[in-house]
Design an enzyme around this catalytic site. Structure first.
Site, PDB file in Angstrom:
ATOM      1  CE  LYS A   1       8.510   1.542  -4.554  1.00  0.00           C
ATOM      2  NZ  LYS A   1       7.664   2.314  -3.613  1.00  0.00           N
TER       3      LYS A   1
ATOM      4  CB  ALA B   1      -0.910   0.006   1.233  1.00  0.00           C
TER       5      ALA B   1
ATOM      6  CD  GLU C   1       0.075  -2.092   3.832  1.00  0.00           C
ATOM      7  OE1 GLU C   1       0.989  -1.981   2.997  1.00  0.00           O
ATOM      8  OE2 GLU C   1       0.220  -1.804   5.034  1.00  0.00           O
TER       9      GLU C   1
ATOM     10  CG  ASP D   1       4.131  -9.850  10.139  1.00  0.00           C
ATOM     11  OD1 ASP D   1       4.940  -9.733   9.204  1.00  0.00           O
ATOM     12  OD2 ASP D   1       4.464  -9.856  11.335  1.00  0.00           O
TER      13      ASP D   1
ATOM     14  N   GLY E   1       0.181   1.328  -3.266  1.00  0.00           N
ATOM     15  CA  GLY E   1       0.069   0.616  -4.543  1.00  0.00           C
ATOM     16  C   GLY E   1       0.868   1.186  -5.692  1.00  0.00           C
TER      17      GLY E   1
ATOM     18  CB  CYS F   1      11.571   5.777   0.986  1.00  0.00           C
ATOM     19  SG  CYS F   1      10.396   5.548   2.304  1.00  0.00           S
TER      20      CYS F   1
HETATM   21  N1  SAM Z   1       5.155  -0.370  -1.821  1.00  0.00           N
HETATM   22  C1  SAM Z   1       4.295   0.721  -1.451  1.00  0.00           C
HETATM   23  C2  SAM Z   1       4.082   1.645  -2.629  1.00  0.00           C
HETATM   24  O1  SAM Z   1       5.004   1.749  -3.437  1.00  0.00           O
HETATM   25  O2  SAM Z   1       3.000   2.248  -2.735  1.00  0.00           O
HETATM   26  C3  SAM Z   1       4.848   1.455  -0.247  1.00  0.00           C
HETATM   27  C4  SAM Z   1       5.089   0.542   0.894  1.00  0.00           C
HETATM   28  S1  SAM Z   1       5.601   1.331   2.362  1.00  0.00           S
HETATM   29  C5  SAM Z   1       7.250   1.666   2.050  1.00  0.00           C
HETATM   30  C6  SAM Z   1       5.680  -0.009   3.446  1.00  0.00           C
HETATM   31  C7  SAM Z   1       4.347  -0.627   3.770  1.00  0.00           C
HETATM   32  O3  SAM Z   1       4.576  -1.772   4.582  1.00  0.00           O
HETATM   33  C8  SAM Z   1       3.404   0.258   4.565  1.00  0.00           C
HETATM   34  O4  SAM Z   1       2.205   0.361   3.857  1.00  0.00           O
HETATM   35  C9  SAM Z   1       3.188  -0.498   5.871  1.00  0.00           C
HETATM   36  O5  SAM Z   1       1.867  -0.384   6.360  1.00  0.00           O
HETATM   37  C10 SAM Z   1       3.480  -1.924   5.451  1.00  0.00           C
HETATM   38  N2  SAM Z   1       3.925  -2.845   6.542  1.00  0.00           N
HETATM   39  C11 SAM Z   1       4.418  -2.560   7.757  1.00  0.00           C
HETATM   40  N3  SAM Z   1       4.743  -3.684   8.401  1.00  0.00           N
HETATM   41  C12 SAM Z   1       4.451  -4.708   7.564  1.00  0.00           C
HETATM   42  C13 SAM Z   1       4.550  -6.125   7.673  1.00  0.00           C
HETATM   43  N4  SAM Z   1       5.036  -6.702   8.765  1.00  0.00           N
HETATM   44  N5  SAM Z   1       4.119  -6.864   6.631  1.00  0.00           N
HETATM   45  C14 SAM Z   1       3.626  -6.286   5.510  1.00  0.00           C
HETATM   46  N6  SAM Z   1       3.518  -4.946   5.355  1.00  0.00           N
HETATM   47  C15 SAM Z   1       3.926  -4.182   6.376  1.00  0.00           C
END
Ligand code: SAM
Length: 479
Positions: A132, A128, A150, A177, A130, A248
């Site tokens: 990528k 999320a 997500e 997770d 989204g 990032c």
């Molecule tokens: N890839 C996304 C995009 O390009 O739009 C951005 C992702 S952001 C860097 C990282 C995401 O990892 C966040 O939405 C966060 O809620 C989620 N997140 C945090 N802990 C997580 C976990 N244990 N498993 C999966 N997702 C997790």
């Protein structure tokens, strides 16, 4: 220039300890204070890059190509358009563009480089909102499947909304997770993106408070999560498959050290794919290991980190698990499938859709063709798209059918003018100049793509936009 940007001295001291010799801390701090350039990616599922360029020229947008993404552009809009947010323009509402920071386009470019993803099963572990996932989905044919996961409940809603706006049909969303994938979905994916949760140090140009809660301790804590997730990615990946890890943030604790953890844990079974030739001038950000460590001053972007690996051989997961619980869908029966194909043929002169029709009570869904390989391994929040609902006299088509496939219709379409489009997105009916004898459903077109459904009703088209998508802000035109 950001007036209130907050950069703690402890952070600056830390950066000084690892900034490469050829870069200066003063340039880095100066670039943090510069506002970020706006960038968008054209969604080629809905609009060609040439049509985007025409649209930009017609609207006096100055565009500059992003060197590492063939459909990415920086853009500057004239001052008289700035009162209208980009998210409320016709080109955005119709799903033709995605607003995405330029450096964030790089991980998927790395994933796609020397890989034909079209019929692959791909996992985006932290997806999320989204940016990528939608970029990956564009590279998949109807034979390919994307599992976009997500963990955050609120963010999965924006992920789902973006997938719908961009008309993506061959995706399954899950809500876990991501450390479970290695256990439940061992060796299931051809390619994996782990765009990991991170401390976000690179986002200071967008968010002046990004460093408000910064501490080394929290970097270390997040790195532990990242190590757990990257191990999970290794187990879920097929041998021969590639893994892209990105963040990032700038600290090597969450970047190089996490990659090193992967290499140490699975020594002979995984190796780095160097990215220093990913695009012209990629070398300017390449590390000795072949990762891209993107400092904001190098390409005038956010800070970012991208690494790519290829899995040479598998190591069995020590504690594999198997999903329990029933699957609430069944393949659609022959009668319903024929009825659906008849409706879209008769009303829109459309061919049967690529994919498999499944049912859950009255709902009729289109699942990606090759979902079978992963369908029963975890529980999904949603798979594919909702096509419609059956009722005693037939099937009522759903908005998502229109946004994903409406552009294929050969009849019963209505091209919206900008003011009609404005009415449509505000939930109003569309007045027609003359009474029409047309009947039933009509597909509403904007920028040569379909934005939804309406119903012919004498001198108007009745609005079929789902209530939750109706907007009341200023839309489409800026005057
Ligand atoms: N890839 C996304 C995009 O390009 O739009 C951005 C992702 S952001 C860097 C990282 C995401 O990892 C966040 O939405 C966060 O809620 C989620 N997140 C945090 N802990 C997580 C976990 N244990 N498993 C999966 N997702 C997790």
């Amino acid at each position: 220039m950001h007036a209130n940007i907050f950069i703690p001295q402890t952070f600056i001291d830390d950066v000084e300890s690892y900034i490469p010799n050829h870069l200066s801390i003063d340039d880095y701090l100066a670039s943090c204070k510069k506002p970020l350039r706006t960038a968008v990616r054209v969604n080629t599922k809905k609009m060609s890059v040439d049509s985007f360029k025409q649209y930009a020229a017609q609207n006096d947008w100055q565009i500059t190509p992003v060197p590492w993404c063939e459909n990415g552009f920086w853009l500057v809009r004239p001052e008289n358009q700035q009162s209208l947010s980009l998210g409320n323009t016709d080109i955005h509402l119709s799903g033709c563009i995605y607003v995405q920071e330029a450096s964030s386009m790089m991980p998927v470019t790395a994933l796609l480089n020397n890989n034909d993803l079209s019929d692959c099963c791909v996992l985006d572990m932290a997806a999320a909102p989204g940016s990528k996932s939608t970029q990956i989905a564009e590279a998949l044919s109807s034979e390919g499947v994307l599992v976009a996961n997500e963990y955050s409940s609120s963010r999965i809603k924006s992920l789902s909304a973006n997938m719908q706006r961009l008309g993506i049909s061959n995706c399954a969303l899950s809500h876990f997770d991501a450390s479970i994938f290695g256990q439940y979905m061992e060796q299931s994916f051809d390619h994996i993106l782990l765009d990991a949760p991170c401390s976000g140090e690179g986002t200071i140009r967008k968010d002046e408070n990004a460093l408000k809660n910064w501490s080394i301790e929290s970097n270390i804590e997040i790195a532990d999560v990242q190590k757990r997730l990257i191990e999970s990615a290794f187990y879920a990946l097929k041998a021969g498959g590639t893994l892209v890890y990105s963040t990032c943030t700038l600290t090597p604790l969450e970047n190089q050290a996490v990659c090193q953890h992967l290499l140490n844990t699975f020594a002979d079974h995984i190796e780095v794919v160097p990215l220093n030739h990913l695009f012209e001038n990629a070398d300017a950000s390449a590390t000795a290991e072949g990762y891209l460590h993107i400092w904001p001053q190098i390409y005038d972007t956010e800070g970012f980190f991208v690494a790519k690996f290829v899995k040479k051989s598998h190591v069995p997961q020590p504690e594999p698990k198997v999903k329990k619980g029933a699957f609430p869908f069944t393949p659609a029966d022959k009668k319903t499938t024929e009825q659906f194909n008849q409706i879209i043929k008769k009303q829109f002169a459309m061919k049967p859709l690529a994919g498999e029709l499944w049912q859950r009570e009255q709902e009729l869904w289109l699942f990606p063709l090759n979902i079978a390989n992963v369908i029963d391994k975890i529980k999904y929040s949603r798979i594919g798209i909702l096509l419609g609902k059956t009722h005693k006299n037939g099937i009522r088509l759903h908005h998502e059918f229109a946004t994903c496939f409406g552009a294929e219709a050969l009849k019963n379409t209505h091209k919206l003018s900008l003011s009609e489009a404005c009415d449509y997105f505000q939930g109003k009916d569309i007045k027609l100049a003359q009474v029409t004898s047309d009947k039933d459903e009509v597909l509403l077109m904007l920028n040569n793509t379909c934005v939804g459904l309406g119903k012919w009703q004498k001198n108007k088209i009745k609005n079929g936009l789902p209530r939750e998508l109706v907007r009341d802000s200023q839309l489409i035109t800026w005057e």
